[in-house]
Structure formats: C-alpha cells, structure tokens
Write a protein that holds these residues in place. Sequence first.
Motif, short mmCIF file in Angstrom:
data_model
loop_
_atom_site.label_atom_id
_atom_site.label_comp_id
_atom_site.label_asym_id
_atom_site.label_seq_id
_atom_site.Cartn_x
_atom_site.Cartn_y
_atom_site.Cartn_z
N UNK A 25 26.96 47.93 -26.86
CA UNK A 25 27.26 47.34 -27.64
C UNK A 25 27.74 46.04 -27.66
N UNK A 26 27.54 44.81 -28.05
CA UNK A 26 28.31 43.77 -27.86
C UNK A 26 27.96 42.89 -29.33
N UNK A 27 28.49 42.29 -29.49
CA UNK A 27 28.60 40.72 -30.84
C UNK A 27 28.82 39.64 -29.88
N UNK A 28 27.80 38.43 -30.67
CA UNK A 28 28.58 37.50 -29.94
C UNK A 28 29.91 37.00 -30.89
N UNK A 29 30.97 35.93 -30.81
CA UNK A 29 31.81 35.51 -31.30
C UNK A 29 32.02 35.40 -32.86
N UNK A 30 30.58 34.53 -32.78
CA UNK A 30 30.49 34.38 -34.31
C UNK A 30 29.96 35.17 -34.94
N UNK A 31 29.94 36.47 -35.19
CA UNK A 31 29.34 37.79 -35.91
C UNK A 31 30.32 39.28 -35.93
N UNK A 32 31.89 38.86 -34.91
CA UNK A 32 32.65 39.59 -35.03
C UNK A 32 33.46 39.85 -35.92
#
Length: 286
Positions: free
Chosen positions: A193-200
């Motif tokens: 489970x990984x999200x880019x900083x822009x959508x965290x």
Amino acid sequence: MRLVPRQFSRRFRDAHSVGGCWREAKEEARPVAAESFTAYGWKASALHSQPRKRQFNVQAPWPALGNTAIVMPRIEDANGLPLASYRATFLPACLDPIALNAIAQGPYTISFESSSTITAVHFEACLDLIASSSANAYAASGIGWSPAKKRKEMKLPDLRYLLVMHATKQVQGFLSFMLTYEDGHEVVYCYELHLSPAVQRQGLGKHLMTLMETVGVNAQVEKSMLTVFVVNAIALKFYEGLGYSEDDYSPEPRKMRNGTVKMPTYVILSKSLQEWSTDEEELEHG
C-alpha cells in the motif's frame, strides 16, 4: 510485502507438509511465493492430514448476478476467474469514481488490474512508489532491498492491483493484494500500500483498504493480513486505527546463543473479517 517468520507454528508445519510441500526456512524471513500456498484447494488443519474441500453458499446482493443463491468458488477458483468476473463477484459497484472523489481532492479513478494486465508503465510507477517509500526500510531490516526480487513478487499470478489514477493517467498510489492461505487460514493478504505525497492524508489509504477487505468479506475468508516494518510507526498507527492488531503468526523476539535478544524487524498484523460479515448480515435482516 509478505514474509514468512523464522519460527513457524506447529499448525503451519503440519498443514504445509502434506504432499512433501514443506520447505524449512533458512533465514529470519523470506518472501512468499504464490505456488507455495495456492496449489492446494483445501483448508488445512493440524487435526486432519488429508485435505478437506470448502465451498461457500451466499446470497448475491449485487444486480449483476441477481438476488439468487450462488456457490462461491474456493481460493484457487476465485483466483482463476477472469478479471472482469473477479471484479463483478468480489467488488460489485465499489469502484465508483464519484464516491472516490468525495474522499480525495482531485479527478481520480481506481483501476482494477491483475499482475498480467497491468501495463509496463503503471507497473514501473508502482515499483518506483515502493522504492521511494520503503527501500531504506528493506535495507535496514536485514532483508535487503532488491528491485529484481520485488519485480518477481509483483508478478505473482494471483496478485491483484487497485491503482489510484489521476486524470492524466498517472499512477498516484496503489494497493496490491491476494486471496491466499496463511498458516492454514483462508485470508486476503495486503502485499503493498503506497501513495504519492500529493495524495496522502486524504483518506485514500483507508478507502483502498476498505475495498480490499470487501473482497475478503465477499470471498468469505477468515481475515485480512499484512506485513509492516516496525520502524514504520506511521503505518503501524494507521493500521491499528483500522482495527488491525498483531497476529499470532507474527515473529517473536529470538534469544541468541550469546544471550542477546534479537527483535524482529517486522510485524504481521491481521483483522477478522468474519465479524464484519456477521454485522452486515444483521443489518440486512434487521
């Protein structure tokens, strides 16, 4: 990621020694190959040396299948479904972009893919997200960071992907999971489970976990599981907030010959999905 602890439970050893399939672990932990767990077609038990099959009888609540009783497939049959059938069976009406954009700030959609249908560009984007957020934790854990090994794991046949896509067709995050067996239990296992900083910090992580758990509930598995590095305090707090706790299968501290105690570098968390399923049934029939 999905790891096998050094100290296996007796039930796990009994269950996976049937047919000569047991292989002793040589290291503290190693990634799990799909063929080690998904070739059985049965739910193992320490009290029974012979396989016993399992089927599920449930009501289909989604319009695509009608309101008739159906027989749900076992783990192997579920993983063998075409991608469209898998989605219709286990994720009915759950990938609505309107509901997603009520959570996230932006024009996002969720694309459902398998390890064989994900495009090369999107596959590399997912690998880059893992490397940017977890490569250092892998290296510090003693497991080591190996892009080649991670690529191989990401191509496991039964792995499914939930991709968070921006309107520009760029991957902004993803969750990968698998319906499988763990320590003799039927589970849905979150690999990444990984999200880019822009959508965290917009609720996307929780939304993806809910979608994965929905698959587990509809497949009637016992629980949802995942592995997280102990140094990742933010992730641990996040999963605990979703109701996850340390699983009995999680590795314990090991006392070395010189008397020192070696603490595990990762923890295995789990969450029962049977209670959730029961609660939903009570609401439907309440």
